[in-house]
Scaffold this motif. Sequence first.
Motif, PDB file in Angstrom:
ATOM      1  N   HIS A  87     -10.311  17.587  -1.228  1.00  0.00           N
ATOM      2  CA  HIS A  87      -9.655  16.304  -1.457  1.00  0.00           C
ATOM      3  C   HIS A  87      -9.867  15.864  -2.892  1.00  0.00           C
ATOM      4  O   HIS A  87     -10.883  16.186  -3.511  1.00  0.00           O
ATOM      5  CB  HIS A  87     -10.209  15.257  -0.497  1.00  0.00           C
ATOM      6  N   GLU A  88      -8.899  15.086  -3.413  1.00  0.00           N
ATOM      7  CA  GLU A  88      -8.977  14.609  -4.791  1.00  0.00           C
ATOM      8  C   GLU A  88      -9.890  13.384  -4.862  1.00  0.00           C
ATOM      9  O   GLU A  88      -9.675  12.386  -4.174  1.00  0.00           O
ATOM     10  CB  GLU A  88      -7.581  14.249  -5.297  1.00  0.00           C
ATOM     11  N   LEU A  89     -10.920  13.482  -5.685  1.00  0.00           N
ATOM     12  CA  LEU A  89     -11.981  12.474  -5.732  1.00  0.00           C
ATOM     13  C   LEU A  89     -11.509  11.144  -6.314  1.00  0.00           C
ATOM     14  O   LEU A  89     -11.822  10.075  -5.782  1.00  0.00           O
ATOM     15  CB  LEU A  89     -13.157  13.019  -6.539  1.00  0.00           C
ATOM     16  N   ASN A  90     -10.785  11.179  -7.421  1.00  0.00           N
ATOM     17  CA  ASN A  90     -10.387   9.946  -8.096  1.00  0.00           C
ATOM     18  C   ASN A  90      -9.605   9.011  -7.176  1.00  0.00           C
ATOM     19  O   ASN A  90      -9.846   7.803  -7.152  1.00  0.00           O
ATOM     20  CB  ASN A  90      -9.542  10.261  -9.336  1.00  0.00           C
ATOM     21  N   LYS A  91      -8.674   9.573  -6.426  1.00  0.00           N
ATOM     22  CA  LYS A  91      -7.822   8.757  -5.559  1.00  0.00           C
ATOM     23  C   LYS A  91      -8.640   8.090  -4.458  1.00  0.00           C
ATOM     24  O   LYS A  91      -8.466   6.905  -4.169  1.00  0.00           O
ATOM     25  CB  LYS A  91      -6.716   9.604  -4.946  1.00  0.00           C
ATOM     26  N   SER A  92      -9.538   8.843  -3.837  1.00  0.00           N
ATOM     27  CA  SER A  92     -10.352   8.279  -2.758  1.00  0.00           C
ATOM     28  C   SER A  92     -11.235   7.145  -3.264  1.00  0.00           C
ATOM     29  O   SER A  92     -11.347   6.093  -2.626  1.00  0.00           O
ATOM     30  CB  SER A  92     -11.224   9.364  -2.120  1.00  0.00           C
ATOM     31  N   VAL A  93     -11.852   7.347  -4.418  1.00  0.00           N
ATOM     32  CA  VAL A  93     -12.734   6.324  -4.977  1.00  0.00           C
ATOM     33  C   VAL A  93     -11.936   5.076  -5.343  1.00  0.00           C
ATOM     34  O   VAL A  93     -12.343   3.943  -5.048  1.00  0.00           O
ATOM     35  CB  VAL A  93     -13.492   6.863  -6.201  1.00  0.00           C
ATOM     36  N   THR A  94     -10.773   5.259  -5.966  1.00  0.00           N
ATOM     37  CA  THR A  94      -9.932   4.121  -6.347  1.00  0.00           C
ATOM     38  C   THR A  94      -9.465   3.351  -5.120  1.00  0.00           C
ATOM     39  O   THR A  94      -9.457   2.111  -5.115  1.00  0.00           O
ATOM     40  CB  THR A  94      -8.715   4.605  -7.155  1.00  0.00           C
ATOM     41  N   ASP A  95      -9.078   4.075  -4.059  1.00  0.00           N
ATOM     42  CA  ASP A  95      -8.634   3.417  -2.832  1.00  0.00           C
ATOM     43  C   ASP A  95      -9.772   2.638  -2.176  1.00  0.00           C
ATOM     44  O   ASP A  95      -9.584   1.502  -1.728  1.00  0.00           O
ATOM     45  CB  ASP A  95      -8.078   4.444  -1.839  1.00  0.00           C
ATOM     46  N   ILE A  96     -10.946   3.239  -2.102  1.00  0.00           N
ATOM     47  CA  ILE A  96     -12.098   2.573  -1.486  1.00  0.00           C
ATOM     48  C   ILE A  96     -12.455   1.306  -2.249  1.00  0.00           C
ATOM     49  O   ILE A  96     -12.752   0.257  -1.662  1.00  0.00           O
ATOM     50  CB  ILE A  96     -13.310   3.525  -1.424  1.00  0.00           C
ATOM     51  N   VAL A  97     -12.422   1.368  -3.568  1.00  0.00           N
ATOM     52  CA  VAL A  97     -12.723   0.188  -4.383  1.00  0.00           C
ATOM     53  C   VAL A  97     -11.703  -0.924  -4.107  1.00  0.00           C
ATOM     54  O   VAL A  97     -12.067  -2.093  -3.951  1.00  0.00           O
ATOM     55  CB  VAL A  97     -12.745   0.552  -5.881  1.00  0.00           C
ATOM     56  N   ALA A  98     -10.426  -0.560  -4.029  1.00  0.00           N
ATOM     57  CA  ALA A  98      -9.378  -1.556  -3.763  1.00  0.00           C
ATOM     58  C   ALA A  98      -9.535  -2.189  -2.386  1.00  0.00           C
ATOM     59  O   ALA A  98      -9.356  -3.400  -2.221  1.00  0.00           O
ATOM     60  CB  ALA A  98      -8.000  -0.907  -3.892  1.00  0.00           C
ATOM     61  N   LEU A  99      -9.905  -1.390  -1.393  1.00  0.00           N
ATOM     62  CA  LEU A  99     -10.021  -1.886  -0.022  1.00  0.00           C
ATOM     63  C   LEU A  99     -11.309  -2.656   0.235  1.00  0.00           C
ATOM     64  O   LEU A  99     -11.451  -3.289   1.289  1.00  0.00           O
ATOM     65  CB  LEU A  99      -9.907  -0.721   0.961  1.00  0.00           C
ATOM     66  N   ASN A 100     -12.241  -2.609  -0.725  1.00  0.00           N
ATOM     67  CA  ASN A 100     -13.525  -3.294  -0.546  1.00  0.00           C
ATOM     68  C   ASN A 100     -13.671  -4.538  -1.421  1.00  0.00           C
ATOM     69  O   ASN A 100     -14.773  -5.078  -1.543  1.00  0.00           O
ATOM     70  CB  ASN A 100     -14.675  -2.332  -0.825  1.00  0.00           C
TER      71      ASN A 100
END
Length: 220
Positions: A87-100
Amino acid sequence: MNNDVTTFIGKITAGATHEMNNVLAIIKESSGLMEDFISMAKPEQLPQRERMLNVLAKISAQIERGVDLSKRLNSFAHGVRDRSASHELNKSVTDIVALNQRFARSKKATLTALPSDRHIYVAMSPLQLQIAVFTCLEYLLNLVGPGAIITLKTVERRATEAVVDFVVEGIERHPKEILSDPNATEMLTTLRETAEQTGCRIETNEAPVWFTLLLEKSAA
């Protein structure tokens, strides 16, 4: 949580967020049409013209915010269903930050992401990655006080390893002082165990990088 349950949750959430996007699109279109009608009116025809346009501008901004959140939640839902081993790391981290963001605001903290300028693929499923990042973030938010600025920075450390640095700024207390508290130590032990279960490791650091999540890289 077994695969059937996570697949069910992923499907329901993905379907609901898709419908939410449709609802927001209709509201956005209607809001834009109202703005056009109001803009065409002369000041003497509509004395509250400017105030109404200001209200519509605020509505438009919230629609854009809702669309962004809905798209990220939809992406998260598809990640829950994804059983791939990369999985692509940047996208997951950016999404988690937005959702939190709501959790950060409740702690009066600022939460941001600083993705790498290149794609980084890690050898774990999207769900495992999301759990690992979220757990680390939750741990930090429970420790830092008001005014803290938390930045999740993704870095390609070496050919076989990528990391997420959890950078904390804006507070006076040193991380060693906070992390030496018995409750924090106990939580860190649980955090390490959770990380290991998802296939990654945690190492503690000096300020401003409080700790780092270590991940095994994979091919794209």
